[in-house]
Enzyme design. Structure first.
Site, PDB file in Angstrom:
ATOM      1  N   ASN A   9       4.325  -2.622  -5.909  1.00 51.03           N
ATOM      2  CA  ASN A   9       3.578  -3.088  -4.736  1.00 51.03           C
ATOM      3  C   ASN A   9       2.632  -1.960  -4.352  1.00 51.03           C
ATOM      4  O   ASN A   9       3.030  -0.984  -3.736  1.00 51.03           O
ATOM      5  CB  ASN A   9       4.573  -3.403  -3.602  1.00 51.03           C
ATOM      6  CG  ASN A   9       3.865  -3.717  -2.283  1.00 51.03           C
ATOM      7  OD1 ASN A   9       2.650  -3.930  -2.257  1.00 51.03           O
ATOM      8  ND2 ASN A   9       4.631  -3.735  -1.199  1.00 51.03           N
ATOM      9  N   TRP A  10       1.381  -2.128  -4.755  1.00 55.26           N
ATOM     10  CA  TRP A  10       0.407  -1.037  -4.545  1.00 55.26           C
ATOM     11  C   TRP A  10       0.015  -0.884  -3.081  1.00 55.26           C
ATOM     12  O   TRP A  10      -0.595   0.104  -2.702  1.00 55.26           O
ATOM     13  CB  TRP A  10      -0.856  -1.291  -5.370  1.00 55.26           C
ATOM     14  CG  TRP A  10      -0.665  -1.134  -6.849  1.00 55.26           C
ATOM     15  CD1 TRP A  10       0.500  -0.792  -7.514  1.00 55.26           C
ATOM     16  CD2 TRP A  10      -1.665  -1.304  -7.862  1.00 55.26           C
ATOM     17  NE1 TRP A  10       0.270  -0.759  -8.868  1.00 55.26           N
ATOM     18  CE2 TRP A  10      -1.044  -1.054  -9.114  1.00 55.26           C
ATOM     19  CE3 TRP A  10      -3.017  -1.640  -7.830  1.00 55.26           C
ATOM     20  CZ2 TRP A  10      -1.754  -1.138 -10.313  1.00 55.26           C
ATOM     21  CZ3 TRP A  10      -3.715  -1.727  -9.025  1.00 55.26           C
ATOM     22  CH2 TRP A  10      -3.083  -1.468 -10.259  1.00 55.26           C
ATOM     23  N   LYS A  11       0.280  -1.890  -2.283  1.00 54.23           N
ATOM     24  CA  LYS A  11      -0.148  -1.886  -0.875  1.00 54.23           C
ATOM     25  C   LYS A  11      -1.662  -1.648  -0.803  1.00 54.23           C
ATOM     26  O   LYS A  11      -2.384  -2.034  -1.723  1.00 54.23           O
ATOM     27  CB  LYS A  11       0.649  -0.851  -0.071  1.00 54.23           C
ATOM     28  CG  LYS A  11       2.157  -1.034  -0.285  1.00 54.23           C
ATOM     29  CD  LYS A  11       3.004  -0.294   0.703  1.00 54.23           C
ATOM     30  CE  LYS A  11       4.481  -0.524   0.361  1.00 54.23           C
ATOM     31  NZ  LYS A  11       5.393   0.053   1.332  1.00 54.23           N
ATOM     32  N   HIS A  95       6.686  -9.318   3.480  1.00 53.01           N
ATOM     33  CA  HIS A  95       6.957  -7.877   3.435  1.00 53.01           C
ATOM     34  C   HIS A  95       7.126  -7.355   4.868  1.00 53.01           C
ATOM     35  O   HIS A  95       6.449  -7.834   5.788  1.00 53.01           O
ATOM     36  CB  HIS A  95       5.803  -7.150   2.734  1.00 53.01           C
ATOM     37  CG  HIS A  95       6.124  -5.719   2.461  1.00 53.01           C
ATOM     38  ND1 HIS A  95       6.016  -4.755   3.421  1.00 53.01           N
ATOM     39  CD2 HIS A  95       6.608  -5.108   1.353  1.00 53.01           C
ATOM     40  CE1 HIS A  95       6.414  -3.598   2.905  1.00 53.01           C
ATOM     41  NE2 HIS A  95       6.776  -3.779   1.658  1.00 53.01           N
ATOM     42  N   GLU A  97       6.037  -4.861   6.313  1.00 53.86           N
ATOM     43  CA  GLU A  97       4.791  -4.399   6.947  1.00 53.86           C
ATOM     44  C   GLU A  97       3.991  -5.586   7.479  1.00 53.86           C
ATOM     45  O   GLU A  97       3.338  -5.490   8.519  1.00 53.86           O
ATOM     46  CB  GLU A  97       3.976  -3.570   5.937  1.00 53.86           C
ATOM     47  CG  GLU A  97       4.606  -2.194   5.728  1.00 53.86           C
ATOM     48  CD  GLU A  97       4.403  -1.591   4.351  1.00 53.86           C
ATOM     49  OE1 GLU A  97       3.515  -2.047   3.603  1.00 53.86           O
ATOM     50  OE2 GLU A  97       5.176  -0.663   4.016  1.00 53.86           O
ATOM     51  N   GLU A 167      14.782  -5.383   1.169  1.00 56.12           N
ATOM     52  CA  GLU A 167      14.121  -4.125   1.492  1.00 56.12           C
ATOM     53  C   GLU A 167      14.511  -3.690   2.901  1.00 56.12           C
ATOM     54  O   GLU A 167      13.911  -4.154   3.883  1.00 56.12           O
ATOM     55  CB  GLU A 167      12.597  -4.286   1.425  1.00 56.12           C
ATOM     56  CG  GLU A 167      12.079  -4.677   0.066  1.00 56.12           C
ATOM     57  CD  GLU A 167      10.653  -4.183  -0.158  1.00 56.12           C
ATOM     58  OE1 GLU A 167      10.433  -3.464  -1.137  1.00 56.12           O
ATOM     59  OE2 GLU A 167       9.775  -4.487   0.664  1.00 56.12           O
ATOM     60  N   GLY A 173       9.210   3.580   2.314  1.00 53.16           N
ATOM     61  CA  GLY A 173       8.258   4.673   2.489  1.00 53.16           C
ATOM     62  C   GLY A 173       8.824   5.867   3.236  1.00 53.16           C
ATOM     63  O   GLY A 173       8.076   6.747   3.668  1.00 53.16           O
ATOM     64  N   SER A 212      12.025   3.108  -1.192  1.00 54.97           N
ATOM     65  CA  SER A 212      12.134   4.463  -1.737  1.00 54.97           C
ATOM     66  C   SER A 212      12.838   4.522  -3.095  1.00 54.97           C
ATOM     67  O   SER A 212      13.576   5.465  -3.381  1.00 54.97           O
ATOM     68  CB  SER A 212      12.804   5.401  -0.727  1.00 54.97           C
ATOM     69  OG  SER A 212      12.007   5.499   0.450  1.00 54.97           O
ATOM     70  N   GLY A 233       7.132   0.644  -4.063  1.00 56.11           N
ATOM     71  CA  GLY A 233       5.905   0.961  -3.337  1.00 56.11           C
ATOM     72  C   GLY A 233       5.305   2.266  -3.842  1.00 56.11           C
ATOM     73  O   GLY A 233       4.652   2.319  -4.881  1.00 56.11           O
ATOM     74  N   GLY A 234       5.541   3.339  -3.108  1.00 53.70           N
ATOM     75  CA  GLY A 234       4.927   4.636  -3.413  1.00 53.70           C
ATOM     76  C   GLY A 234       5.015   5.042  -4.874  1.00 53.70           C
ATOM     77  O   GLY A 234       4.005   5.473  -5.470  1.00 53.70           O
TER      78      GLY A 234
HETATM   79  P1  PGA Z   1       8.481   2.269  -1.059  1.00 53.48           P
HETATM   80  O1  PGA Z   1       7.980   0.812  -0.655  1.00 53.48           O
HETATM   81  O2  PGA Z   1       8.966   2.182  -2.482  1.00 53.48           O
HETATM   82  O3  PGA Z   1       7.275   3.139  -0.905  1.00 53.48           O
HETATM   83  O4  PGA Z   1       9.578   2.629  -0.119  1.00 53.48           O
HETATM   84  C1  PGA Z   1       8.657  -0.346  -1.087  1.00 53.48           C
HETATM   85  C2  PGA Z   1       7.971  -1.564  -0.547  1.00 53.48           C
HETATM   86  O5  PGA Z   1       7.465  -1.506   0.592  1.00 53.48           O
HETATM   87  O6  PGA Z   1       7.907  -2.608  -1.207  1.00 53.48           O
END
Ligand code: PGA
Length: 251
Positions: A9-11, A95, A97, A167, A173, A212, A233-234
């Site tokens: 997930n590149w966001k 998600h 966010e 999640e 994050g 994470s 994500g990251g």
């Molecule tokens: P993260 O994000 O791996 O940076 O914690 C995961 C996500 O939001 O899908």
């Protein structure tokens, strides 16, 4: 046996040149992983480039959000049909966010799920509790409500053509990952809840862990019986990290 799935997930990150470079590295780095599916969910404007680079490779792709509406006067929105034009297979819905920063409630998320699935996309339905909710023992209730909104609008059977991503909001994050045991316990809760209504769907639906995930903790998480891969994500923005996580899913 459920196949493992690892989704990046590149966001809202990267630019066109970086995206191309990352995709090419992922293609090369994941060729020897025949038993897993590796996917990236890119920002909308890069989907044409993603399609061009990934078509005819083993890596699949998708988007990070979709409108709950059909084509029409919805400025700034992107319809499920539009994602099909770029051959997306997956789309992330709900998600945390989107829920916390953009006000998406359980009902809106369920409607997005419906539009995605109706168009032939596979929704990746995100569920998860905040730290405050976990601390007062509300984890299972929150997740149940998030799932029930979709089950009520659609049906239990609709989950068969979807992916669920657990999640925990406190792990996204933050560098603070759920332990494999913590994650497994919620994954088992989700699968058991589905099994109460349809054992076949429960046995087949892929439940990913996200929050994470890194190359250093992926193997232990993926070794748990109800964890079928990860939503990353990251670490999905760093080619070697993402490739190592995909390798951990293969083993
Ligand atoms: P993260 O994000 O791996 O940076 O914690 C995961 C996500 O939001 O899908």
């Amino acid at each position: 046996m459920r196949a493992k799935l690892v989704v990046g997930n590149w966001k809202m990150n990267g630019n066109l040149a970086q995206s191309r470079e990352l995709l090419n590295a992922i293609i090369t780095g994941t060729t020897e992983l025949p038993d897993i599916v590796c996917a990236v969910c890119a920002p909308y404007p890069y989907l044409p480039a993603v399609q061009l680079i990934l078509k005819d490779t083993h890596v699949v792709w998708g988007a990070q959000n979709v409108s709950q509406f059909d084509l029409g006067a919805y400025t700034g929105e992107v319809a499920a049909e539009m994602l099909l034009d770029f051959a997306c297979r997956y789309v992330i819905v709900g998600h945390s966010e989107r829920r916390s920063l953009f006000g998406e409630d359980n009902h809106t998320v369920a409607e997005k799920f419906k539009k995605a699935q109706g168009a032939g996309l596979i929704p990746i339905l995100c569920v998860g509790e905040t730290l405050a909710q976990r601390e007062i023992g509300e984890t299972e209730r929150i997740i149940e409500e998030q799932l029930d909104a979709v089950i009520k609008l659609m049906s239990i059977d609709s989950l068969a053509q979807s992916v669920i991503a657990y999640e925990p909001v406190w792990a996204i994050g933050t560098g603070r990952t759920a332990t494999p045991v913590q994650a497994q316990s919620v994954h088992a809760f989700i699968r058991n809840k589905i099994a109460q209504q349809n054992a076949g769907v429960a046995a087949s639906v892929q439940i990913l862990y996200g929050g994470s995930v890194k190359s250093s903790n992926a193997s232990d998480l993926f070794a748990m019986s109800d964890i079928d891969g990860g939503l990353i994500g990251g670490a999905s923005l760093i080619a070697n990290e993402f490739i190592s996580i995909c390798s951990a899913a293969q083993h």
